[in-house]
Design an enzyme around this catalytic site. Sequence first.
Site, PDB file in Angstrom:
ATOM      1  N   GLU A 175      32.055  17.265 -11.632  1.00 33.66           N
ATOM      2  CA  GLU A 175      30.899  17.640 -12.462  1.00 33.66           C
ATOM      3  C   GLU A 175      30.314  18.979 -12.034  1.00 33.66           C
ATOM      4  OE1 GLU A 175      27.481  15.000 -12.073  1.00 33.66           O
ATOM      5  OE2 GLU A 175      26.708  15.705 -13.995  1.00 33.66           O
ATOM      6  N   HIS A 178      32.489   7.275 -20.325  1.00 34.19           N
ATOM      7  CA  HIS A 178      31.217   7.970 -20.565  1.00 34.19           C
ATOM      8  C   HIS A 178      31.460   9.312 -21.243  1.00 34.19           C
ATOM      9  CE1 HIS A 178      31.874  10.685 -17.093  1.00 34.19           C
ATOM     10  NE2 HIS A 178      32.215   9.625 -16.382  1.00 34.19           N
ATOM     11  N   ASP A 233       0.804  -1.229   0.000  1.00 35.93           N
ATOM     12  CA  ASP A 233       0.000   0.000   0.000  1.00 35.93           C
ATOM     13  C   ASP A 233       0.837   1.279   0.000  1.00 35.93           C
ATOM     14  OD1 ASP A 233      -2.278  -1.483  -0.017  1.00 35.93           O
ATOM     15  OD2 ASP A 233      -2.534  -1.463   2.161  1.00 35.93           O
ATOM     16  N   ARG A 270      35.505  11.759 -10.476  1.00 39.34           N
ATOM     17  CA  ARG A 270      34.701  12.546 -11.427  1.00 39.34           C
ATOM     18  C   ARG A 270      34.512  13.936 -10.830  1.00 39.34           C
ATOM     19  NH1 ARG A 270      30.939   9.235 -12.286  1.00 39.34           N
ATOM     20  NH2 ARG A 270      29.251   9.884 -10.902  1.00 39.34           N
ATOM     21  N   HIS A 308      27.130   4.149 -11.816  1.00 47.06           N
ATOM     22  CA  HIS A 308      25.797   4.408 -11.250  1.00 47.06           C
ATOM     23  C   HIS A 308      25.634   3.749  -9.884  1.00 47.06           C
ATOM     24  CE1 HIS A 308      24.050   5.363 -15.498  1.00 47.06           C
ATOM     25  NE2 HIS A 308      24.752   6.352 -14.990  1.00 47.06           N
ATOM     26  N   ASP A 343      28.055  12.220  -6.110  1.00 48.40           N
ATOM     27  CA  ASP A 343      27.315  12.785  -7.243  1.00 48.40           C
ATOM     28  C   ASP A 343      25.896  12.988  -6.732  1.00 48.40           C
ATOM     29  OD1 ASP A 343      25.933  13.304  -9.585  1.00 48.40           O
ATOM     30  OD2 ASP A 343      26.929  11.735 -10.757  1.00 48.40           O
ATOM     31  N   GLU A 387      31.406  16.853 -16.982  1.00 46.63           N
ATOM     32  CA  GLU A 387      31.703  15.868 -15.946  1.00 46.63           C
ATOM     33  C   GLU A 387      32.671  14.775 -16.373  1.00 46.63           C
ATOM     34  OE1 GLU A 387      28.410  13.114 -15.151  1.00 46.63           O
ATOM     35  OE2 GLU A 387      27.112  14.379 -16.375  1.00 46.63           O
ATOM     36  N   HIS A 390      18.832  14.321 -16.806  1.00 41.55           N
ATOM     37  CA  HIS A 390      19.265  14.085 -18.187  1.00 41.55           C
ATOM     38  C   HIS A 390      18.167  14.701 -19.046  1.00 41.55           C
ATOM     39  CE1 HIS A 390      21.995  10.434 -17.103  1.00 41.55           C
ATOM     40  NE2 HIS A 390      22.404  11.565 -16.570  1.00 41.55           N
ATOM     41  N   HIS A 442      25.711  16.224 -20.451  1.00 36.17           N
ATOM     42  CA  HIS A 442      24.353  16.043 -20.973  1.00 36.17           C
ATOM     43  C   HIS A 442      23.582  17.317 -20.692  1.00 36.17           C
ATOM     44  CE1 HIS A 442      23.241  15.421 -16.730  1.00 36.17           C
ATOM     45  NE2 HIS A 442      24.294  14.627 -16.655  1.00 36.17           N
ATOM     46  N   TYR A 444      38.463   6.351 -14.098  1.00 37.63           N
ATOM     47  CA  TYR A 444      38.073   5.246 -13.232  1.00 37.63           C
ATOM     48  C   TYR A 444      39.029   4.086 -13.503  1.00 37.63           C
ATOM     49  CZ  TYR A 444      34.018   8.245 -13.818  1.00 37.63           C
ATOM     50  OH  TYR A 444      33.203   9.345 -13.916  1.00 37.63           O
ATOM     51  N   ASP A 490      23.050  18.943 -10.671  1.00 37.62           N
ATOM     52  CA  ASP A 490      23.767  17.663 -10.818  1.00 37.62           C
ATOM     53  C   ASP A 490      25.252  17.949 -10.625  1.00 37.62           C
ATOM     54  OD1 ASP A 490      24.699  15.180 -11.575  1.00 37.62           O
ATOM     55  OD2 ASP A 490      24.036  15.304 -13.664  1.00 37.62           O
TER      56      ASP A 490
HETATM   57  N1  GLY Z   1      23.961  12.188 -11.823  1.00 42.77           N
HETATM   58  C1  GLY Z   1      23.793  11.613 -13.078  1.00 42.77           C
HETATM   59  C2  GLY Z   1      24.762  12.093 -14.042  1.00 42.77           C
HETATM   60  O1  GLY Z   1      25.767  12.672 -13.663  1.00 42.77           O
HETATM   61  O2  GLY Z   1      24.569  12.008 -15.222  1.00 42.77           O
HETATM   62 MN    MN Z   2      25.922  13.594 -11.784  1.00 43.26          MN
HETATM   63 MN    MN Z   3      25.464  14.413 -14.914  1.00 40.95          MN
END
Ligand code: GLY
Ligand code: MN
Ligand code: MN
Length: 432
Positions: free
Chosen positions: A403, A345, A34, A401, A238, A255, A379, A356, A349, A383, A266
């Site tokens: 960002e 990566h 529920d 990273r 992730h 992050d 970003e 995103h 974005h 790694y 972000d």
């Molecule tokens: N936090 C998700 C990204 O950096 O794309």
């Molecule tokens: Mn991020």
């Molecule tokens: Mn990002």
Amino acid sequence: MLNFAEHKEALLQNMANNSVAIISSASLQVRNRDAEFPFRQDSDFFYLTGFTEDNAVLVLIKKADKNEIVLFCQPKVKEMEIWTGFRLGPDAAVEVLGVTEAHPIDDLHQRLPEYMADCGQVYAHWGNNKEWDNKIIHAIEKVKLKVRTGITAPTAMLAIEPLLHEQRLIKSQAEISLMAKAAQISAQAHIKAMKMVKPGMFEYMLEGEIRHHCAMQGARFDAYSSIVGSGDNACILHYTANDQEIKDGDLILIDAGCEINHYASDITRTFPANGRFSEEQKALYQVVLDAQLAAIEQVRPGNHFNHPHEAAVQVITQGLVDLGLLTGKVGELIESEAYKSFYMHKTGHWIGLDVHDVGAYKKDGQWRELEPGIVLTVEPGIYVAVDETSVDEKWRGIGIRIEDDVLVTDMGHQVLSKDVPKSIEDIQTLMA
Ligand code: GLY
Ligand code: MN
Ligand code: MN
């Protein structure tokens, strides 16, 4: 103030003559039995209406003589409101949301074919949800049954995304202000995490501290699930388990970003649990920072989306060669994508209502040019997996990273998240 009337008006302008657009709210999602997840409005629906209830549908009708804006929403039912809270209701919706008409959601089925009559095109989010697609198709079928009365039925089902998402990509001043506020609050939250961290804490404690800070500043929701990765967890792009104990000597990658009135931030920072970077951590960190600064430098009108990425890849590949993690000529290592073992990566974005965010990255097969009002993240990262046997052991298990959220301006760019330190010296000073 967000101008939802203007958002609807612009969409109507771009729609074909004699067409209808149908946009649904998000639905409540069950978490377990529920209990439901906190409701988050669909970003397209919010952008057009500012309405934050579930179980609602917006219909825009563009006809030669006039446009109509119709909202379907939950009716006001006192017994229901006792259980689940306030509902605006169709009567108040006309005034509050500035629509032409509003009706109870249960009338959608019957009224939708009426709005579609004599419309050529039906714009919707086709293909996202079968049940919703079928509802609209069923309405089209009902119009077809009436063609012998002289009504014409729609002949084209069009994706609404190209129209709406191009619109959303270029942010208004009001949208930029919300994003700047979200970035400022998140920046302070990152600073708090840097200041409070100690070896022996668990990753989720930093996650909780960030959430607490944002809430105290008026940002109730995160823009996405926070990543708090210590040690080699920072190499999991992730990572959201956030359940490990932070150890002395670890780097911690956070992050995390909050939303303000549905607009995202972000931010990623990577810092040492004990306040001092080791020599190896310093060396790789400086490469990522140099890459990030070089990439941000590329954010300006006229440059395309991929320019920052190209700059970051250049700096990272050169840095990996200089430190001995890659061997060969930089140009060839970029050509063969050898750098992808350590940087897998893209450098950013779009960001907006969605972390995103929407909008095409390419036009006619070419990377899209950056324009004032676009906000994107920058970003880059490095790694080195724990089992990366191609490199000296001392590099393994380091994930970094950095960002930031960057607004394209007439003159170049503005870093909305600039308040969190990112140089080695500034981070160490802050944490001392
Ligand atoms: N936090 C998700 C990204 O950096 O794309
Ligand atoms: Mn991020
Ligand atoms: Mn990002």
